[in-house]
Design an enzyme around this catalytic site. Structure first.
Site, mmCIF file in Angstrom:
data_model
loop_
_atom_site.group_PDB
_atom_site.id
_atom_site.type_symbol
_atom_site.label_atom_id
_atom_site.label_comp_id
_atom_site.label_asym_id
_atom_site.label_seq_id
_atom_site.Cartn_x
_atom_site.Cartn_y
_atom_site.Cartn_z
ATOM 1 N N ASP A 130 -1.981 3.846 2.469
ATOM 2 C CA ASP A 130 -0.921 3.299 3.314
ATOM 3 C C ASP A 130 0.439 3.495 2.662
ATOM 4 O O ASP A 130 1.412 3.874 3.317
ATOM 5 C CB ASP A 130 -1.133 1.797 3.544
ATOM 6 C CG ASP A 130 -2.470 1.505 4.199
ATOM 7 O OD1 ASP A 130 -2.974 2.383 4.920
ATOM 8 O OD2 ASP A 130 -3.002 0.404 3.975
ATOM 9 N N GLU A 139 -7.525 -4.818 7.317
ATOM 10 C CA GLU A 139 -7.581 -4.050 8.571
ATOM 11 C C GLU A 139 -7.072 -4.878 9.750
ATOM 12 O O GLU A 139 -6.429 -4.355 10.663
ATOM 13 C CB GLU A 139 -9.008 -3.557 8.846
ATOM 14 C CG GLU A 139 -9.576 -2.612 7.797
ATOM 15 C CD GLU A 139 -8.680 -1.424 7.490
ATOM 16 O OE1 GLU A 139 -7.962 -0.956 8.396
ATOM 17 O OE2 GLU A 139 -8.671 -0.990 6.321
HETATM 18 ZN ZN ZN Z 1 -4.634 0.063 5.006
#
Ligand code: ZN
Ligand code: ADP
Length: 500
Positions: A404, A330
């Site tokens: 992602d 993150e």
């Molecule tokens: Zn991610």
């Protein structure tokens, strides 16, 4: 609570004489019998729809609701957001005089046990309103019209006792999206709810608070302005909030000096407020059972184990190991997003949320309709920055980047096929073209993704100190807001300006 009571009883009897024991045992048996009766009659299947004593539909809680915001630990932002609603109720005349319509619907969404019911009760307590509790499933009946009638009854009661807070838990039970194979009874119930919410007389102050774990399932009509138009996410607590929640739930318990609340908060990453309340209670029960005058850290450890064993969540030691990976991942997203000035990074969190172990909350700086090729490339870099950070720090990658990759690939595919931004020229490609030329297109997509990934990696490498600082802070505090993030950046020399 009930179990604790039973155990303390048991111990007091030990020293008494026989007659007394006999007498008290009879009493106890009678009490247990009565309790069983209540429990059974509650769970007894009902043959006919129970029409409609509003008493059993919703528990009126006006006079003995002492819940206030003091009982709600953590959740400071949410309490602040609710201040406005409280002001609407407490000073409703002020708003009416201005001709302002009082907003009446608030929707809490998020995982179970995070304090949604507690918050609703606290709003009622803070405004001295009648608190009417109902669960969505109470309205689900086989017989057409029964659910709708129950809704009507509930709102009538609320009007009679205004100001009131109607709290509808599990509102998804009645409010899921209506579709083709619709269920007549359910639709009628939902319609009635909509009618009631639209039909508030402006003289009555009634706020409806709904709660759900599944905002995505709700019918859009419910979410429209004038109905549930305020949506507040109530999530699992971060470490500081866990500490505060544990403090609230141990206030009435004698603790010995082995107990350090902060340490317990550190060990309970990923648990909800309800889990923590449960742990505090279990620890007290274990202390009673061991005949100790105070609750010790051993009792807490045993309680944590017991509560976790009953939960279908991952083992916390695994969670702790993963915590480090998630922090780095993150931190990578946040760092690259901020340096490339993609969006405003509002918050970084490694508090698990549904299926996600961590997230970066970003808001666009302003409304944008046209994006340049460079901006799209930067977005790809930001999507892939989590994985890039894992590679940089651990020399190893995990499955955590699945989402992602989906997003980055989707964007790269659009760049090539829809926006003419690959090296195949300014051509929009229709489906059949894509199908027949997929091999060339795939290479194009891969090139874009690789370029984005490499630039993320480069940024992370050149700002490794900041990356470490962010991930260490996440390990320590679990959430970072935009101000803290700015401070971290200020600590280091001005990062290279990559944005073009
Ligand atoms: Zn991610
Ligand atoms: P939800 O409605 O979100 O499922 P509840 O409000 O019913 O959760 O929470 C269950 C219990 O957990 C509460 O009664 C309270 O004891 C405890 N709890 C949860 N969150 C908090 C909090 N933020 N502060 C104090 N206690 C909490």
């Amino acid at each position: 609570m009930f179990t604790a009571f039973m155990f303390s009883r048991y111990y007091t009897y030990m020293g008494s004489n026989r007659m007394k024991i006999l007498y008290k045992c009879t009493f106890l048996l009678a009490a247990i019998g009565f309790l069983m009766y209540i429990i059974r009659s509650k769970s007894r299947p009902q043959l006919a729809p129970s029409i409609l004593s509003s008493e059993n539909l919703a528990n009126k809680d006006k006079n003995n609701n002492n819940t206030s915001f003091n009982n709600v630990a953590g959740l400071e932002e949410i309490k602040e957001e609710l201040q406005e609603t409280i002001d609407f109720i407490n000073n409703s005349n002020k708003y009416r005089r201005m001709g302002a319509r009082i907003p009446q619907g608030v929707l809490f969404y998020g995982p179970p046990g995070t304090g949604k019911t507690l918050l609703a009760k606290a709003v009622a307590g803070e405004t001295k309103s009648t608190f009417l509790y109902a669960s969505g499933s109470e309205f689900v009946e086989k017989y057409v019209g029964v659910g709708a009638k129950r809704v009507r009854t509930l709102f009538e009661k609320a009007k009679k006792e205004a100001p009131s807070i109607i709290f509808i838990d599990e509102i998804d039970a009645i409010g899921t999206r209506r579709n083709m194979d619709s269920n007549n009874e359910k639709d009628q119930t939902l319609n009635q709810l909509l009618v009631e919410m639209d039909g508030f007389n402006t003289d009555e102050t009634i706020i409806v608070i709904g709660a759900t774990n599944r905002l995505d399932l709700l019918d859009e009509a419910l979410l429209r302005p004038g109905r549930f138009d305020r949506h507040i996410y109530v999530g699992n607590p971060n470490m500081k909030a866990r500490e505060q929640i544990l403090e609230v739930h141990t206030k009435n318990k004698p603790l010995d000096n082995t107990v350090n609340i902060l340490d317990i908060a550190k060990k309970t990453h990923g648990l909800s407020g309800a889990d923590l309340a449960n742990i505090a209670n279990e620890a007290a029960i274990i202390a009673v059972r061991n005949d100790r005058p105070r609750v010790s850290i051993d009792h807490f450890n045993a309680a944590i184990e017991r509560v976790l064993a009953g939960l279908e969540i991952k083992n916390p030691t695994v969670l702790l190991k993963e915590k480090r990976t998630v922090s780095v991942h993150e931190a990578g997203h946040a760092l690259v997003s901020k340096i490339l000035k993609i969006d405003m990074v509002q918050k970084i969190s490694i508090v698990p949320r549904g299926q996600t172990l961590g997230y970066v909350l970003r808001f666009p700086e302003d409304d944008r309709y046209l994006l340049t090729k460079q901006e799209l490339m930067d977005k790809i870099s930001a999507f892939l920055a989590g994985r890039a950070a894992e590679e940089l720090i651990f020399n190893e990658i995990t499955t955590g980047a699945k989402d992602d990759l989906d997003k980055a690939t989707d964007l790269a595919r659009k760049m090539v096929c829809d926006y003419g931004m690959g090296s195949l020229g300014h051509m929009a490609m229709d489906e059949s073209y894509v199908k027949h030329n997929y091999d060339i297109i795939r290479v194009e997509i891969e090139n874009l993704l690789d370029k984005g990934y490499q630039s993320a990696l480069k940024i992370l490498r050149e700002n490794r100190d900041i990356l470490n600082h962010i991930s260490n802070t996440l390990m320590e505090e679990e959430t970072i807001d935009s101000h803290q993030l700015d401070k971290i950046f200020e600590t280091y020399k001005k990062p290279i300006d990559y944005a073009t």
